[in-house]
Design a protein around this motif. Sequence first.
Motif, PDB file in Angstrom:
ATOM      1  N   GLU A 256       1.869   5.421   5.926  1.00  0.00           N
ATOM      2  CA  GLU A 256       1.846   5.684   4.495  1.00  0.00           C
ATOM      3  C   GLU A 256       3.030   5.070   3.756  1.00  0.00           C
ATOM      4  O   GLU A 256       3.022   4.997   2.532  1.00  0.00           O
ATOM      5  N   GLU A 257       4.058   4.644   4.483  1.00  0.00           N
ATOM      6  CA  GLU A 257       5.262   4.150   3.824  1.00  0.00           C
ATOM      7  C   GLU A 257       6.018   3.221   4.768  1.00  0.00           C
ATOM      8  O   GLU A 257       5.750   3.165   5.962  1.00  0.00           O
ATOM      9  N   GLY A 258       6.974   2.489   4.201  1.00  0.00           N
ATOM     10  CA  GLY A 258       7.759   1.588   5.018  1.00  0.00           C
ATOM     11  C   GLY A 258       8.681   0.735   4.168  1.00  0.00           C
ATOM     12  O   GLY A 258       8.988   1.080   3.020  1.00  0.00           O
ATOM     13  N   TYR A 259       9.122  -0.396   4.740  1.00  0.00           N
ATOM     14  CA  TYR A 259      10.107  -1.256   4.084  1.00  0.00           C
ATOM     15  C   TYR A 259       9.707  -2.719   4.225  1.00  0.00           C
ATOM     16  O   TYR A 259       8.972  -3.093   5.139  1.00  0.00           O
ATOM     17  N   PHE A 260      10.213  -3.559   3.329  1.00  0.00           N
ATOM     18  CA  PHE A 260      10.080  -5.001   3.465  1.00  0.00           C
ATOM     19  C   PHE A 260      11.187  -5.660   2.652  1.00  0.00           C
ATOM     20  O   PHE A 260      11.910  -5.005   1.888  1.00  0.00           O
ATOM     21  N   SER A 261      11.331  -6.988   2.816  1.00  0.00           N
ATOM     22  CA  SER A 261      12.321  -7.756   2.066  1.00  0.00           C
ATOM     23  C   SER A 261      11.602  -8.695   1.111  1.00  0.00           C
ATOM     24  O   SER A 261      10.541  -9.234   1.441  1.00  0.00           O
ATOM     25  N   SER A 262      12.193  -8.900  -0.072  1.00  0.00           N
ATOM     26  CA  SER A 262      11.592  -9.803  -1.045  1.00  0.00           C
ATOM     27  C   SER A 262      12.670 -10.391  -1.937  1.00  0.00           C
ATOM     28  O   SER A 262      13.685  -9.740  -2.221  1.00  0.00           O
ATOM     29  N   ASP A 263      12.437 -11.640  -2.394  1.00  0.00           N
ATOM     30  CA  ASP A 263      13.353 -12.270  -3.342  1.00  0.00           C
ATOM     31  C   ASP A 263      12.739 -12.328  -4.737  1.00  0.00           C
ATOM     32  O   ASP A 263      13.020 -13.218  -5.518  1.00  0.00           O
ATOM     33  N   ARG A 264      11.896 -11.368  -5.058  1.00  0.00           N
ATOM     34  CA  ARG A 264      11.210 -11.314  -6.352  1.00  0.00           C
ATOM     35  C   ARG A 264      12.187 -11.077  -7.500  1.00  0.00           C
ATOM     36  O   ARG A 264      13.355 -10.725  -7.282  1.00  0.00           O
ATOM     37  N   ILE A 265      11.686 -11.256  -8.718  1.00  0.00           N
ATOM     38  CA  ILE A 265      12.522 -11.061  -9.900  1.00  0.00           C
ATOM     39  C   ILE A 265      12.886  -9.593 -10.073  1.00  0.00           C
ATOM     40  O   ILE A 265      12.254  -8.706  -9.505  1.00  0.00           O
ATOM     41  N   HIS A 266      13.909  -9.362 -10.862  1.00  0.00           N
ATOM     42  CA  HIS A 266      14.404  -8.029 -11.208  1.00  0.00           C
ATOM     43  C   HIS A 266      14.988  -7.283 -10.017  1.00  0.00           C
ATOM     44  O   HIS A 266      15.050  -6.051 -10.017  1.00  0.00           O
ATOM     45  N   GLY A 267      15.433  -8.044  -9.003  1.00  0.00           N
ATOM     46  CA  GLY A 267      16.143  -7.426  -7.890  1.00  0.00           C
ATOM     47  C   GLY A 267      17.638  -7.433  -8.152  1.00  0.00           C
ATOM     48  O   GLY A 267      18.099  -7.757  -9.247  1.00  0.00           O
ATOM     49  N   MET A 268      18.405  -7.084  -7.134  1.00  0.00           N
ATOM     50  CA  MET A 268      19.867  -7.083  -7.261  1.00  0.00           C
ATOM     51  C   MET A 268      20.478  -8.387  -6.788  1.00  0.00           C
ATOM     52  O   MET A 268      21.461  -8.876  -7.340  1.00  0.00           O
ATOM     53  N   GLY A 269      19.906  -8.964  -5.732  1.00  0.00           N
ATOM     54  CA  GLY A 269      20.430 -10.203  -5.192  1.00  0.00           C
ATOM     55  C   GLY A 269      19.316 -11.213  -5.042  1.00  0.00           C
ATOM     56  O   GLY A 269      18.353 -11.214  -5.810  1.00  0.00           O
ATOM     57  N   ALA A 270      19.431 -12.089  -4.053  1.00  0.00           N
ATOM     58  CA  ALA A 270      18.351 -13.032  -3.774  1.00  0.00           C
ATOM     59  C   ALA A 270      17.243 -12.261  -3.054  1.00  0.00           C
ATOM     60  O   ALA A 270      16.239 -11.900  -3.650  1.00  0.00           O
ATOM     61  N   PHE A 271      17.446 -11.968  -1.756  1.00  0.00           N
ATOM     62  CA  PHE A 271      16.518 -11.077  -1.056  1.00  0.00           C
ATOM     63  C   PHE A 271      17.051  -9.647  -1.138  1.00  0.00           C
ATOM     64  O   PHE A 271      18.247  -9.398  -0.960  1.00  0.00           O
ATOM     65  N   ASP A 272      16.147  -8.707  -1.416  1.00  0.00           N
ATOM     66  CA  ASP A 272      16.484  -7.286  -1.463  1.00  0.00           C
ATOM     67  C   ASP A 272      15.538  -6.507  -0.570  1.00  0.00           C
ATOM     68  O   ASP A 272      14.465  -6.991  -0.195  1.00  0.00           O
ATOM     69  N   ILE A 273      15.941  -5.294  -0.243  1.00  0.00           N
ATOM     70  CA  ILE A 273      15.117  -4.408   0.580  1.00  0.00           C
ATOM     71  C   ILE A 273      14.374  -3.439  -0.325  1.00  0.00           C
ATOM     72  O   ILE A 273      14.974  -2.783  -1.191  1.00  0.00           O
ATOM     73  N   TYR A 274      13.062  -3.370  -0.140  1.00  0.00           N
ATOM     74  CA  TYR A 274      12.204  -2.496  -0.936  1.00  0.00           C
ATOM     75  C   TYR A 274      11.561  -1.439  -0.041  1.00  0.00           C
ATOM     76  O   TYR A 274      11.257  -1.687   1.130  1.00  0.00           O
ATOM     77  N   TYR A 275      11.364  -0.292  -0.640  1.00  0.00           N
ATOM     78  CA  TYR A 275      10.652   0.807   0.017  1.00  0.00           C
ATOM     79  C   TYR A 275       9.280   0.910  -0.637  1.00  0.00           C
ATOM     80  O   TYR A 275       9.145   0.748  -1.849  1.00  0.00           O
ATOM     81  N   PHE A 276       8.241   1.134   0.135  1.00  0.00           N
ATOM     82  CA  PHE A 276       6.903   1.307  -0.441  1.00  0.00           C
ATOM     83  C   PHE A 276       6.282   2.590   0.080  1.00  0.00           C
ATOM     84  O   PHE A 276       6.622   3.072   1.164  1.00  0.00           O
ATOM     85  N   TRP A 277       5.372   3.138  -0.695  1.00  0.00           N
ATOM     86  CA  TRP A 277       4.670   4.352  -0.283  1.00  0.00           C
ATOM     87  C   TRP A 277       3.268   4.348  -0.882  1.00  0.00           C
ATOM     88  O   TRP A 277       3.031   3.779  -1.950  1.00  0.00           O
ATOM     89  N   ALA A 278       2.350   4.976  -0.162  1.00  0.00           N
ATOM     90  CA  ALA A 278       0.960   5.050  -0.613  1.00  0.00           C
ATOM     91  C   ALA A 278       0.850   5.998  -1.792  1.00  0.00           C
ATOM     92  O   ALA A 278       1.549   7.016  -1.864  1.00  0.00           O
ATOM     93  N   ILE A 279      -0.016   5.656  -2.727  1.00  0.00           N
ATOM     94  CA  ILE A 279      -0.206   6.492  -3.915  1.00  0.00           C
ATOM     95  C   ILE A 279      -1.689   6.847  -4.077  1.00  0.00           C
ATOM     96  O   ILE A 279      -2.569   6.228  -3.485  1.00  0.00           O
ATOM     97  N   GLU A 280      -1.908   7.882  -4.850  1.00  0.00           N
ATOM     98  CA  GLU A 280      -3.261   8.278  -5.218  1.00  0.00           C
ATOM     99  C   GLU A 280      -3.557   7.739  -6.615  1.00  0.00           C
ATOM    100  O   GLU A 280      -2.671   7.619  -7.454  1.00  0.00           O
TER     101      GLU A 280
END
Length: 670
Positions: free
Chosen positions: A366-390
């Motif tokens: 239902e949840e976990g982590y990944f890395s991304s260099d998407r916009i509106h982050g803090m640095g180049a690559f950042d660590i994101y947390y994700f979770w399932a939603i209803e």
Amino acid sequence: MLRDAEKTFYDENFALAREKYKEILEIDPKQTKAKYHYLISHFLTDGRGKPIDELLELDDIQGKKDKFFSYWLGRIYFGNYDAQHAIKHFQIFLDMRAMKSEEIVDETKRFFTDAEWLLKYLRNPDDFEIRLVPGVNSEQNDLSPVFFSGNDELLFFSSRSSEGKEDVYRVYHTKFGESTWEKPTQIPLLGDFEYENANLEVVNEDGKLFVFDRKKGGRLFYSEQKNGQWTVPAEFDAMLSNAHVHSHFFINPKENRVIFASNDGKKGKDFDLFESVKDPATAKWSEPTLLPGSVNSTFNELSPYLSVDGNTLYFSSDRIGFVGGYDVFSSTFDEATKTWGAPVNMGFPINSPDNELNFKMKVDGEEGYFSSDRIHGMGAFDIYYFWAIEKVNIKGVITDGATGEPCVSCQIKFHPSSYYDESFTSFTDEAGNYGNEIIAEEIFVVEIFDVDENMIYNNSLQIKASGGLATTLTRNFVIGGEQTEEMFTLSNIDMKKPEQADADYLIASKEKAVVALINEGGSENSGSGSTRTSATTAAGSNSQTHSHKYKEAIRKLVRPNVYFENTKVYFSADYQPLLDEVLSLMRKDESLVIEVAGHTDNFGGAKINMVISQNRAESIKKHLVGRGIAASRIIAKGYGETKPMASNDQELEGRELNRRVEFLVVAEGN
């Protein structure tokens, strides 16, 4: 200098071109072409995700001079995740009669197709929400998150302490405290790594931390925690070296199966996913073989991660059918054929037009982590947390408050507060009807655009409803008119309002579904989200000449300030005595006018934080007005994240202090 900058620009080295143009403009600010190309370079690099008004102002000049103006706008809009405008401007460029090379036409068509793919995903967000991991990320690269010890500890690679060295990554460790992650600390014992080898894996059964060390012959090493300390890395299995494991690897809990990406060491060859299995009888590892089935392609496959049951493989790929860059895909194992099925894109918001790597799902799926260099982050690559939603369904009618006519072909967007780049989008029909699926529990920024793409409505809305698409919310919008609670209902659910419910909430009895309406309409709402009162003009230069007694009185009352939980806009009952003091003071002097200033921490994005801060101020104002204070004596103003009173680097004594409302005197009696 200009010729050198132009060559760099057309070589598409935009970061370097930006700096070259900057030097030119410092010498001659009137260099129009240099400014034009500087702005393009800026918005394609460090300016991504920021308003491009300054570039649009050059439309009358460069839009006529440069036939590539719409081409550049298309690329900038695409980088800002505005696929709709990207498609529009790519089409304008393709339709131009001006001479264009086949190469640029073909490239634009590819961009156009990519933008269409992106628009498809943006309008149909998947069943996850994401958020930057608070207190963990830095202004540098943060990669390869892994969790262990009951998911209360996090390990990752970061280049934050490279000490002037380029491409130096080290392992960091953090624990989850009472409400947030503690400040990460480095584990020097594990050594230095390069970007290509910055990959961690943890085997959950025994807590071994695995790393790949290219400098030591390209082998796997592991470290363990003993007495609170990590051990010196030891080679995992010398027999495995024959498998030529690559840094993008996964090792299963039984430590007898390794899946990894490799290009056989051939420069220019794409990476595919291989696996090697340990024979329990001989303790030998099998020769690496390509994963059977549809996982591998003529593009690159990286970052494999296998689910606990071994039936679902997650990996990153830059193949066709993507949102952009490297996307995360999943593939299911077919037991009958012993092959991996067709990969499925994980969709937005997990994937973006940028790169997503190191995807790891927790055991619960239902949840976990990944890395991304998407916009509106803090640095180049950042660590994101994700979770399932209803999700729930929402529908309604959008009408013009002045004419009563339906809003035809209007676009309505619901932006979640936790990730403003995401939106749930739909269009109205000839009767003004819209309908979509949205997150069941979230604060949204609602934006409505007319057929000419002009924003005609912008406000916030909180949904608290039990998940399930059997539930349908009905919300009608009147543009420029008054919004009322009665305009929000739940279809096919008996409505019941409990005695203790806040006046701003409608509560459905079925499954305790709750729908909350925040700062919607009213006589002070123009439909654009802005709020003005007759006292607004009082907040001018006179604010510096307040008498000592009133400044001290207010200062005493708001120490401590009224504080809020993350993303919340309603204050706790604990602050009632404080507000009673403010009421008493204002009742004693009816000439007193105050500003209620709302503030937020820096999570969630600047635009949504401005909305949340305004709503925090409005909630206090509404409370005071409801107890007899004239609305004209209270100015509710949101400042978003622009005026922190503490560091946002940590939760305790940091972000928690920034989520507040303060009181300021703007007019007073003698």
